[in-house]
Scaffold this motif. Sequence first.
Motif, PDB file in Angstrom:
ATOM      1  N   ARG A 173      24.108  14.211 -53.219  1.00 14.41           N
ATOM      2  CA  ARG A 173      25.069  14.055 -52.121  1.00 14.41           C
ATOM      3  C   ARG A 173      26.306  13.307 -52.623  1.00 14.41           C
ATOM      4  O   ARG A 173      26.186  12.213 -53.193  1.00 14.41           O
ATOM      5  CB  ARG A 173      24.407  13.259 -51.000  1.00 14.41           C
ATOM      6  N   VAL A 174      27.461  13.905 -52.428  1.00 13.40           N
ATOM      7  CA  VAL A 174      28.712  13.226 -52.772  1.00 13.40           C
ATOM      8  C   VAL A 174      29.439  12.985 -51.462  1.00 13.40           C
ATOM      9  O   VAL A 174      29.849  13.935 -50.782  1.00 13.40           O
ATOM     10  CB  VAL A 174      29.586  14.086 -53.718  1.00 13.40           C
ATOM     11  N   CYS A 175      29.555  11.729 -51.094  1.00 12.18           N
ATOM     12  CA  CYS A 175      30.158  11.414 -49.803  1.00 12.18           C
ATOM     13  C   CYS A 175      31.500  10.723 -50.028  1.00 12.18           C
ATOM     14  O   CYS A 175      31.564   9.692 -50.692  1.00 12.18           O
ATOM     15  CB  CYS A 175      29.185  10.499 -49.049  1.00 12.18           C
ATOM     16  N   VAL A 176      32.549  11.320 -49.513  1.00  9.54           N
ATOM     17  CA  VAL A 176      33.883  10.726 -49.683  1.00  9.54           C
ATOM     18  C   VAL A 176      34.384  10.315 -48.299  1.00  9.54           C
ATOM     19  O   VAL A 176      34.450  11.137 -47.380  1.00  9.54           O
ATOM     20  CB  VAL A 176      34.872  11.722 -50.345  1.00  9.54           C
ATOM     21  N   GLU A 177      34.716   9.059 -48.166  1.00  5.13           N
ATOM     22  CA  GLU A 177      35.132   8.534 -46.857  1.00  5.13           C
ATOM     23  C   GLU A 177      36.550   7.988 -46.915  1.00  5.13           C
ATOM     24  O   GLU A 177      36.943   7.367 -47.903  1.00  5.13           O
ATOM     25  CB  GLU A 177      34.201   7.384 -46.426  1.00  5.13           C
ATOM     26  N   GLY A 178      37.282   8.208 -45.840  1.00  2.00           N
ATOM     27  CA  GLY A 178      38.605   7.597 -45.709  1.00  2.00           C
ATOM     28  C   GLY A 178      39.725   8.589 -45.900  1.00  2.00           C
ATOM     29  O   GLY A 178      39.500   9.794 -46.090  1.00  2.00           O
ATOM     30  N   GLU A 179      40.925   8.045 -45.849  1.00  2.66           N
ATOM     31  CA  GLU A 179      42.096   8.927 -45.912  1.00  2.66           C
ATOM     32  C   GLU A 179      42.629   9.005 -47.345  1.00  2.66           C
ATOM     33  O   GLU A 179      42.692   7.974 -48.034  1.00  2.66           O
ATOM     34  CB  GLU A 179      43.180   8.341 -45.007  1.00  2.66           C
ATOM     35  N   LEU A 180      42.992  10.185 -47.753  1.00  2.00           N
ATOM     36  CA  LEU A 180      43.568  10.331 -49.099  1.00  2.00           C
ATOM     37  C   LEU A 180      44.987   9.801 -49.108  1.00  2.00           C
ATOM     38  O   LEU A 180      45.731   9.958 -48.129  1.00  2.00           O
ATOM     39  CB  LEU A 180      43.594  11.805 -49.496  1.00  2.00           C
ATOM     40  N   GLY A 181      45.361   9.208 -50.218  1.00  2.00           N
ATOM     41  CA  GLY A 181      46.731   8.704 -50.336  1.00  2.00           C
ATOM     42  C   GLY A 181      47.729   9.835 -50.483  1.00  2.00           C
ATOM     43  O   GLY A 181      47.364  10.993 -50.736  1.00  2.00           O
ATOM     44  N   ALA A 182      48.983   9.500 -50.352  1.00  2.59           N
ATOM     45  CA  ALA A 182      50.040  10.501 -50.522  1.00  2.59           C
ATOM     46  C   ALA A 182      49.963  11.074 -51.927  1.00  2.59           C
ATOM     47  O   ALA A 182      49.706  10.351 -52.887  1.00  2.59           O
ATOM     48  CB  ALA A 182      51.394   9.833 -50.307  1.00  2.59           C
ATOM     49  N   GLY A 183      50.139  12.379 -52.027  1.00  2.00           N
ATOM     50  CA  GLY A 183      50.167  13.020 -53.348  1.00  2.00           C
ATOM     51  C   GLY A 183      48.794  13.242 -53.960  1.00  2.00           C
ATOM     52  O   GLY A 183      48.683  13.733 -55.081  1.00  2.00           O
ATOM     53  N   VAL A 184      47.743  12.884 -53.221  1.00  2.00           N
ATOM     54  CA  VAL A 184      46.394  13.073 -53.763  1.00  2.00           C
ATOM     55  C   VAL A 184      45.808  14.360 -53.197  1.00  2.00           C
ATOM     56  O   VAL A 184      45.801  14.574 -51.985  1.00  2.00           O
ATOM     57  CB  VAL A 184      45.480  11.870 -53.425  1.00  2.00           C
ATOM     58  N   TYR A 185      45.333  15.199 -54.077  1.00  2.00           N
ATOM     59  CA  TYR A 185      44.906  16.555 -53.741  1.00  2.00           C
ATOM     60  C   TYR A 185      43.403  16.657 -53.980  1.00  2.00           C
ATOM     61  O   TYR A 185      42.804  15.815 -54.642  1.00  2.00           O
ATOM     62  CB  TYR A 185      45.673  17.482 -54.706  1.00  2.00           C
ATOM     63  N   SER A 186      42.770  17.702 -53.438  1.00  2.00           N
ATOM     64  CA  SER A 186      41.318  17.811 -53.659  1.00  2.00           C
ATOM     65  C   SER A 186      40.988  17.926 -55.148  1.00  2.00           C
ATOM     66  O   SER A 186      39.910  17.547 -55.586  1.00  2.00           O
ATOM     67  CB  SER A 186      40.726  18.976 -52.871  1.00  2.00           C
ATOM     68  N   LYS A 187      41.915  18.448 -55.949  1.00  2.00           N
ATOM     69  CA  LYS A 187      41.689  18.496 -57.407  1.00  2.00           C
ATOM     70  C   LYS A 187      41.491  17.081 -57.951  1.00  2.00           C
ATOM     71  O   LYS A 187      40.672  16.862 -58.856  1.00  2.00           O
ATOM     72  CB  LYS A 187      42.908  19.158 -58.070  1.00  2.00           C
ATOM     73  N   ASP A 188      42.240  16.129 -57.384  1.00  4.61           N
ATOM     74  CA  ASP A 188      42.089  14.744 -57.851  1.00  4.61           C
ATOM     75  C   ASP A 188      40.724  14.179 -57.451  1.00  4.61           C
ATOM     76  O   ASP A 188      40.160  13.365 -58.173  1.00  4.61           O
ATOM     77  CB  ASP A 188      43.222  13.869 -57.294  1.00  4.61           C
ATOM     78  N   ILE A 189      40.204  14.632 -56.289  1.00  6.33           N
ATOM     79  CA  ILE A 189      38.879  14.143 -55.871  1.00  6.33           C
ATOM     80  C   ILE A 189      37.840  14.598 -56.900  1.00  6.33           C
ATOM     81  O   ILE A 189      37.024  13.813 -57.373  1.00  6.33           O
ATOM     82  CB  ILE A 189      38.463  14.687 -54.471  1.00  6.33           C
ATOM     83  N   ILE A 190      37.910  15.865 -57.269  1.00  3.17           N
ATOM     84  CA  ILE A 190      36.866  16.375 -58.173  1.00  3.17           C
ATOM     85  C   ILE A 190      37.061  15.809 -59.584  1.00  3.17           C
ATOM     86  O   ILE A 190      36.088  15.475 -60.264  1.00  3.17           O
ATOM     87  CB  ILE A 190      36.772  17.936 -58.137  1.00  3.17           C
TER      88      ILE A 190
END
Length: 759
Positions: A173-190
Amino acid sequence: MGLTLYDKIYQQHLVDPDNKAAPLQYIDAHLIFEVPTAQAFDSLRKNSRPVRRTDLTLATVDHNVPTNNRSKYKNAASFIKEPAARTQVTLLEKNITQYNIKYFGMSDLRQGIVHVVGPEQGLTLPGSVIFCGDSHTPTHGAVGALALSGGTSDIEHVLATQTVLQKKYKNFRVCVEGELGAGVYSKDIILHLLGKIGTAGATGCIIEFCGSTIRNLSMEARMVLCNMSIEGGARSGLVAPDDVTFEYLKGRPLVPSGSDWGKAVAYWETLHSDDDAHWDFNIEIDAAEIVPSITWGTSPDDVIPITGRIPDPVNYEETNPFKAAAIRRALKYMDLKPNMLAVDIKIDRVFIGSCTNSRIEDLRAAARVAKGRKVAKSVYAMVVPGSGLVKQQAEKEGLDVIFTEAGFDWREAGCSMCLAMNPDVLSAGERCASTTNRNFEGRQGVGGRTHLVSPVMAAAAAVTGHMADVREFLKAENGSINVTQWTLGGEQGRSYGPVKEDTSVSASDFVDDAIANRPTEEAKTSADGIPKFDVVSSVAAPFDMQNINTDLIIPGEYLKTVIRTGLGTNLFRDIRYDDIKTHKENPEFILNQPPYRKSQILVCTGENFGCGSSREHAVWSLVDFGFKCVIAPSFASIFFNNSGKNGLLAIPVNDAEALKKIHAEGIANREVQVDLPNQVIKDSEGRLITKFNVDAYTKHCLINGLDDITNTLASEEKIYAFETGQKTAFPWLFNRIRKLQSPRRLGLDLAGATDILDW
Ligand SMILES: CC(C)[C@H](C(=O)O)[C@@H](O)C(=O)O
Ligand code: SF4
């Protein structure tokens, strides 16, 4: 205890829950493309085996197709100049014609990268199991499907039986919580996740992405996450379906409509992990930690924030010598210095495309950065839409004009420069900011250097000529804009072409494939089988690298073969030869040294052997060289599966002492003996080095030289019964591909093309 979403889909698709030794998963939809299929069709033909369900199979072409302008296109045979690529594409066209499979060819606007096309058409539905012989199939998990990949043998298995052998994997399970900062894309999450867990962190697992951050992502952004779950070693990735999913799916050509829509949604709404589900692994990430990121090295987990510096191997020397060696090697290949700033990396090329980032939202976001700016003089930048329909939509929105005015090359759909298989390649020494998913040595061309980034970061690099922090661009525009808002364009990504109800056909007009294409008694038993494995004695060729990827084992350009043999000459090409054209050998490389030229055993002390692409060619090239067995501490799942299907025994040995001993025997030029029946490895004196585990089914097949398909066809009655139940429960999954109409009928054909198939 409750179940995870993966547990539920897996259980629902078990053809015979009592068969624990060789569990079969029913495949609701199968996507095929030109690269790994020729050999599969060839074997089907040889064994007189039909394609069991043409109504669940869809084909397109992507890896080999040139991406230059198609205004003069007539047909694939005249358009594709490179002979091997042309053969592969035209052979697929022959195969789909012979087996009556629906196909989006180059003259059809729906053609594109298989993982863009599938979701775009609505082929992948929540709760279904989809198969494609490509490692990035997990992309489709974004809609809440179980998306499985494998090699050519698995493709053949699916074509012949509509099932795949699939053991139960673990839950991550990969749980990501909260708001992404400006300029942050799902590519940056992975990328951030890969930096944390490494390329083998999720080996043997299915990742479910959840948490408020994921819920707030669009479908296309979710696809980016699932797409790259393979880069973390996962067997697949998925996101539970929700309103965002339903909104995305509604109206797509292969999605149920009318009363079936309501029934389907009612079922899809039940698809989520239970609160008390068991997770084997759990990782929580605070979205606020994530910043725009890049890769600096030659492995997808070589991730640093754009504000960071290149790592220094000195810091790992004592704690992790493997890592220190890998960093040194990567720094040399990438021509970078330790501790240099990420933003100081100058680039020569920019590639916006691939199954990770070539959808309409990606292009909108990149265009927003490119708008009104110019590509730096020293840079050649290209944008390659993921499908003809993405391209069409982008052109409707004027994105092509933004890109071309900025100096980007605007191209036709395909995999393009993601892997060096078509004319779009990096030259040796060129450095590229790329929105792709793999940065292995030579991945985009021999000697080419790849930095993985998000589409907005790629556009920022293009206009500055170096790695740049896209947030600086945001500040110039409006400091508070979040990049996810950037992607919201006019038609919300509805780039899937017109849908016309074909009133001339109804479901009862279709011949039921499962009856028409049931295998004959002869076809059930006719196969030649695989080479038998018993006891092998040989000097083991010693390797000490970790993360040996399948691009390194056999580079992309050799995947254009349509046979399984002859690949041994180019096994490990990039490190085996000093001059790849003349095949002048690198005397340092282990397989060029006399005792190992005839080795039948390869022993590697580094983890994660065979990671990356699902190309079965990696196994074929090892077998063609003469290897019968590979020993390593751990293997990537797909490589491991592909091995057994070709008579290559992959043995995971995690006892470090035993592994060292086998390695040392190899260096000392002494034979070791691998005894499969007794599951032991011995030294040349017959002394036991270690016992090893192998699952009973694989052992049985290897010792007796049995192929999986013959075994599976013995369960034909069970498959038929399961299929009948599936059809009653989910009628919308069947016959839908047959109802697709030809490009000409939908006005999606390329003007001037002579190869439009009329259906
Ligand atoms: C050609 C195909 C088998 C391969 C894969 O499995 O990933 C390719 O798409 C890649 O990205 O290397
Ligand atoms: S990773 Fe690249 S080569 Fe592989 S399917 Fe995706 S776009 Fe094509």
